[in-house]
Design a protein around this motif. Structure first.
Motif, PDB file in Angstrom:
ATOM      1  N   LEU A  87      29.143  34.765  41.706  1.00 27.74           N
ATOM      2  CA  LEU A  87      28.478  33.680  40.995  1.00 27.74           C
ATOM      3  C   LEU A  87      29.332  33.213  39.826  1.00 27.74           C
ATOM      4  CD1 LEU A  87      26.039  31.869  40.707  1.00 27.74           C
ATOM      5  CD2 LEU A  87      24.939  33.652  39.357  1.00 27.74           C
ATOM      6  N   GLY A  88      29.949  34.153  39.132  1.00 29.26           N
ATOM      7  CA  GLY A  88      30.794  33.797  38.000  1.00 29.26           C
ATOM      8  C   GLY A  88      31.933  32.884  38.377  1.00 29.26           C
ATOM      9  N   GLU A  89      32.536  33.079  39.549  1.00 36.61           N
ATOM     10  CA  GLU A  89      33.630  32.217  40.014  1.00 36.61           C
ATOM     11  C   GLU A  89      33.175  30.772  40.111  1.00 36.61           C
ATOM     12  OE1 GLU A  89      36.924  32.555  41.386  1.00 36.61           O
ATOM     13  OE2 GLU A  89      37.059  34.497  40.394  1.00 36.61           O
ATOM     14  N   GLN A  90      31.924  30.546  40.488  1.00 38.00           N
ATOM     15  CA  GLN A  90      31.407  29.197  40.656  1.00 38.00           C
ATOM     16  C   GLN A  90      31.059  28.536  39.320  1.00 38.00           C
ATOM     17  OE1 GLN A  90      28.096  29.464  43.347  1.00 38.00           O
ATOM     18  NE2 GLN A  90      29.236  30.735  44.771  1.00 38.00           N
ATOM     19  N   MET A  91      30.758  29.336  38.306  1.00 37.88           N
ATOM     20  CA  MET A  91      30.259  28.806  37.036  1.00 37.88           C
ATOM     21  C   MET A  91      31.312  28.715  35.945  1.00 37.88           C
ATOM     22  SD  MET A  91      26.666  30.983  36.770  1.00 37.88           S
ATOM     23  CE  MET A  91      27.273  31.681  35.279  1.00 37.88           C
ATOM     24  N   THR A  92      32.499  29.238  36.164  1.00 36.27           N
ATOM     25  CA  THR A  92      33.434  29.405  35.067  1.00 36.27           C
ATOM     26  C   THR A  92      34.732  28.642  35.275  1.00 36.27           C
ATOM     27  OG1 THR A  92      34.302  31.439  36.056  1.00 36.27           O
ATOM     28  CG2 THR A  92      32.519  31.674  34.461  1.00 36.27           C
ATOM     29  N   ASP A  93      35.475  28.501  34.166  1.00 41.52           N
ATOM     30  CA  ASP A  93      36.748  27.799  34.167  1.00 41.52           C
ATOM     31  C   ASP A  93      37.940  28.742  34.261  1.00 41.52           C
ATOM     32  OD1 ASP A  93      35.393  25.326  33.685  1.00 41.52           O
ATOM     33  OD2 ASP A  93      35.210  25.913  31.587  1.00 41.52           O
ATOM     34  N   ALA A  94      37.725  30.011  33.975  1.00 42.97           N
ATOM     35  CA  ALA A  94      38.822  30.979  33.982  1.00 42.97           C
ATOM     36  C   ALA A  94      38.267  32.363  34.282  1.00 42.97           C
ATOM     37  CB  ALA A  94      39.545  30.996  32.643  1.00 42.97           C
ATOM     38  N   THR A  95      39.118  33.197  34.890  1.00 40.46           N
ATOM     39  CA  THR A  95      38.736  34.566  35.199  1.00 40.46           C
ATOM     40  C   THR A  95      39.789  35.521  34.653  1.00 40.46           C
ATOM     41  OG1 THR A  95      37.636  33.875  37.239  1.00 40.46           O
ATOM     42  CG2 THR A  95      38.165  36.215  37.030  1.00 40.46           C
ATOM     43  N   VAL A  96      39.318  36.542  33.963  1.00 42.82           N
ATOM     44  CA  VAL A  96      40.168  37.622  33.464  1.00 42.82           C
ATOM     45  C   VAL A  96      39.738  38.895  34.178  1.00 42.82           C
ATOM     46  CG1 VAL A  96      40.702  39.046  31.449  1.00 42.82           C
ATOM     47  CG2 VAL A  96      40.494  36.572  31.203  1.00 42.82           C
ATOM     48  N   VAL A  97      40.705  39.713  34.555  1.00 43.07           N
ATOM     49  CA  VAL A  97      40.411  40.998  35.189  1.00 43.07           C
ATOM     50  C   VAL A  97      40.919  42.111  34.285  1.00 43.07           C
ATOM     51  CG1 VAL A  97      40.979  42.530  37.111  1.00 43.07           C
ATOM     52  CG2 VAL A  97      40.443  40.130  37.548  1.00 43.07           C
ATOM     53  N   ILE A  98      40.038  43.060  33.983  1.00 38.19           N
ATOM     54  CA  ILE A  98      40.420  44.300  33.326  1.00 38.19           C
ATOM     55  C   ILE A  98      40.264  45.396  34.370  1.00 38.19           C
ATOM     56  CG2 ILE A  98      39.820  46.020  31.589  1.00 38.19           C
ATOM     57  CD1 ILE A  98      38.957  43.758  29.762  1.00 38.19           C
ATOM     58  N   ASP A  99      41.388  45.964  34.786  1.00 38.83           N
ATOM     59  CA  ASP A  99      41.354  47.095  35.718  1.00 38.83           C
ATOM     60  C   ASP A  99      41.320  48.353  34.868  1.00 38.83           C
ATOM     61  OD1 ASP A  99      41.753  49.137  37.531  1.00 38.83           O
ATOM     62  OD2 ASP A  99      43.425  48.163  38.555  1.00 38.83           O
ATOM     63  N   CYS A 100      40.198  49.036  34.893  1.00 38.46           N
ATOM     64  CA  CYS A 100      39.984  50.178  34.011  1.00 38.46           C
ATOM     65  C   CYS A 100      40.847  51.382  34.365  1.00 38.46           C
ATOM     66  CB  CYS A 100      38.503  50.552  34.013  1.00 38.46           C
ATOM     67  SG  CYS A 100      37.485  49.263  33.262  1.00 38.46           S
ATOM     68  N   ARG A 101      41.605  51.297  35.454  1.00 41.33           N
ATOM     69  CA  ARG A 101      42.558  52.368  35.777  1.00 41.33           C
ATOM     70  C   ARG A 101      43.911  52.134  35.119  1.00 41.33           C
ATOM     71  NH1 ARG A 101      42.541  52.919  42.139  1.00 41.33           N
ATOM     72  NH2 ARG A 101      43.495  50.899  41.777  1.00 41.33           N
ATOM     73  N   GLN A 102      44.137  50.928  34.604  1.00 41.82           N
ATOM     74  CA  GLN A 102      45.411  50.590  33.984  1.00 41.82           C
ATOM     75  C   GLN A 102      45.450  51.057  32.523  1.00 41.82           C
ATOM     76  OE1 GLN A 102      47.961  49.285  35.772  1.00 41.82           O
ATOM     77  NE2 GLN A 102      46.572  49.516  37.512  1.00 41.82           N
ATOM     78  N   ALA A 103      46.616  50.951  31.923  1.00 40.56           N
ATOM     79  CA  ALA A 103      46.804  51.376  30.539  1.00 40.56           C
ATOM     80  C   ALA A 103      45.923  50.562  29.592  1.00 40.56           C
ATOM     81  CB  ALA A 103      48.273  51.212  30.141  1.00 40.56           C
ATOM     82  N   PHE A 104      45.512  51.193  28.505  1.00 38.37           N
ATOM     83  CA  PHE A 104      44.695  50.537  27.490  1.00 38.37           C
ATOM     84  C   PHE A 104      45.356  49.238  27.047  1.00 38.37           C
ATOM     85  CE2 PHE A 104      43.643  49.559  23.098  1.00 38.37           C
ATOM     86  CZ  PHE A 104      42.263  49.560  23.150  1.00 38.37           C
ATOM     87  N   GLY A 105      44.569  48.181  26.991  1.00 35.48           N
ATOM     88  CA  GLY A 105      45.063  46.901  26.505  1.00 35.48           C
ATOM     89  C   GLY A 105      45.620  45.992  27.578  1.00 35.48           C
ATOM     90  N   THR A 106      45.588  46.403  28.830  1.00 32.81           N
ATOM     91  CA  THR A 106      46.134  45.598  29.909  1.00 32.81           C
ATOM     92  C   THR A 106      45.035  44.750  30.545  1.00 32.81           C
ATOM     93  OG1 THR A 106      47.741  47.324  30.408  1.00 32.81           O
ATOM     94  CG2 THR A 106      47.392  45.671  32.103  1.00 32.81           C
ATOM     95  N   TYR A 107      45.305  43.481  30.732  1.00 35.56           N
ATOM     96  CA  TYR A 107      44.386  42.614  31.468  1.00 35.56           C
ATOM     97  C   TYR A 107      45.193  41.538  32.176  1.00 35.56           C
ATOM     98  CZ  TYR A 107      44.814  39.538  27.376  1.00 35.56           C
ATOM     99  OH  TYR A 107      45.297  38.748  26.365  1.00 35.56           O
ATOM    100  N   ARG A 108      44.584  40.893  33.162  1.00 33.15           N
ATOM    101  CA  ARG A 108      45.247  39.821  33.902  1.00 33.15           C
ATOM    102  C   ARG A 108      44.394  38.569  33.850  1.00 33.15           C
ATOM    103  NH1 ARG A 108      45.197  41.142  39.523  1.00 33.15           N
ATOM    104  NH2 ARG A 108      43.593  42.631  38.985  1.00 33.15           N
ATOM    105  N   ILE A 109      45.011  37.452  33.593  1.00 34.67           N
ATOM    106  CA  ILE A 109      44.342  36.165  33.751  1.00 34.67           C
ATOM    107  C   ILE A 109      44.664  35.732  35.174  1.00 34.67           C
ATOM    108  CG2 ILE A 109      44.173  33.779  32.969  1.00 34.67           C
ATOM    109  CD1 ILE A 109      45.238  34.803  30.233  1.00 34.67           C
ATOM    110  N   VAL A 110      43.656  35.695  36.032  1.00 36.25           N
ATOM    111  CA  VAL A 110      43.910  35.437  37.448  1.00 36.25           C
ATOM    112  C   VAL A 110      43.542  34.019  37.866  1.00 36.25           C
ATOM    113  CG1 VAL A 110      43.713  37.857  38.115  1.00 36.25           C
ATOM    114  CG2 VAL A 110      41.679  36.417  38.138  1.00 36.25           C
ATOM    115  N   ARG A 111      42.796  33.321  37.024  1.00 40.26           N
ATOM    116  CA  ARG A 111      42.417  31.951  37.360  1.00 40.26           C
ATOM    117  C   ARG A 111      42.111  31.207  36.072  1.00 40.26           C
ATOM    118  NH1 ARG A 111      37.623  29.356  37.995  1.00 40.26           N
ATOM    119  NH2 ARG A 111      36.469  31.248  37.553  1.00 40.26           N
ATOM    120  N   ALA A 112      42.659  30.001  35.967  1.00 39.65           N
ATOM    121  CA  ALA A 112      42.343  29.124  34.838  1.00 39.65           C
ATOM    122  C   ALA A 112      42.490  27.695  35.313  1.00 39.65           C
ATOM    123  CB  ALA A 112      43.263  29.393  33.651  1.00 39.65           C
ATOM    124  N   ILE A 113      41.469  26.853  35.109  1.00 35.69           N
ATOM    125  CA  ILE A 113      41.504  25.504  35.662  1.00 35.69           C
ATOM    126  C   ILE A 113      42.491  24.581  34.964  1.00 35.69           C
ATOM    127  CG2 ILE A 113      39.152  25.606  36.545  1.00 35.69           C
ATOM    128  CD1 ILE A 113      38.405  23.736  34.159  1.00 35.69           C
TER     129      ILE A 113
END
Length: 124
Positions: A87-113
């Motif tokens: 649902l969030g993909e349909q309602m939002t302009d950008a998506t960030v992913v925090i993979d909790c297995r990765q090192a502290f402070g790491t995130y990915r911006i995977v979609r931005a309009i």
């Protein structure tokens, strides 16, 4: 008006929690600033729960909702809530992913309009 941001808290490729944040920033640099402020707020906690997607998502909701409010108005907030990844993909302009297995402070911006971007950001 700011962008509508979705943050997926994941373990690998499996999203376990998803948060909608209406004040996530208008451009990618604003999204990075928002995420970096959240990570800065977690840095000094004795137990930041970086490895636990559900707790980390809850911490994000509290952080985004309470930003500077006094105790009497803590439940009087809009602009941040829990959603599903689909649902969030349909309602939002950008998506960030925090993979909790990765090192502290790491995130990915995977979609931005506003730009074509898929990048990993590491901030400690």
């Amino acid at each position: 008006m700011s962008a509508r941001l979705q943050i997926n808290f994941q373990l690998g490729d499996i999203p376990l929690a998803s948060v909608y944040h209406h004040t996530g920033g208008e451009f990618v640099r604003d999204i990075e600033a928002t995420m970096n402020q959240f990570i800065d707020a977690l840095k000094d906690l004795p137990d930041n729960r970086w490895g636990d997607a559900s707790y980390l998502a809850a911490k994000y909701v509290v952080w985004a909702a309470w930003g500077g409010q006094d105790a009497d108005s803590r439940l009087d907030f809009l602009g941040v809530g829990v959603t599903t990844p689909e649902l969030g993909e349909q309602m939002t302009d950008a998506t960030v992913v925090i993979d909790c297995r990765q090192a502290f402070g790491t995130y990915r911006i995977v979609r931005a309009i506003d730009v074509e971007i898929a990048r990993e950001v590491y901030r400690v």
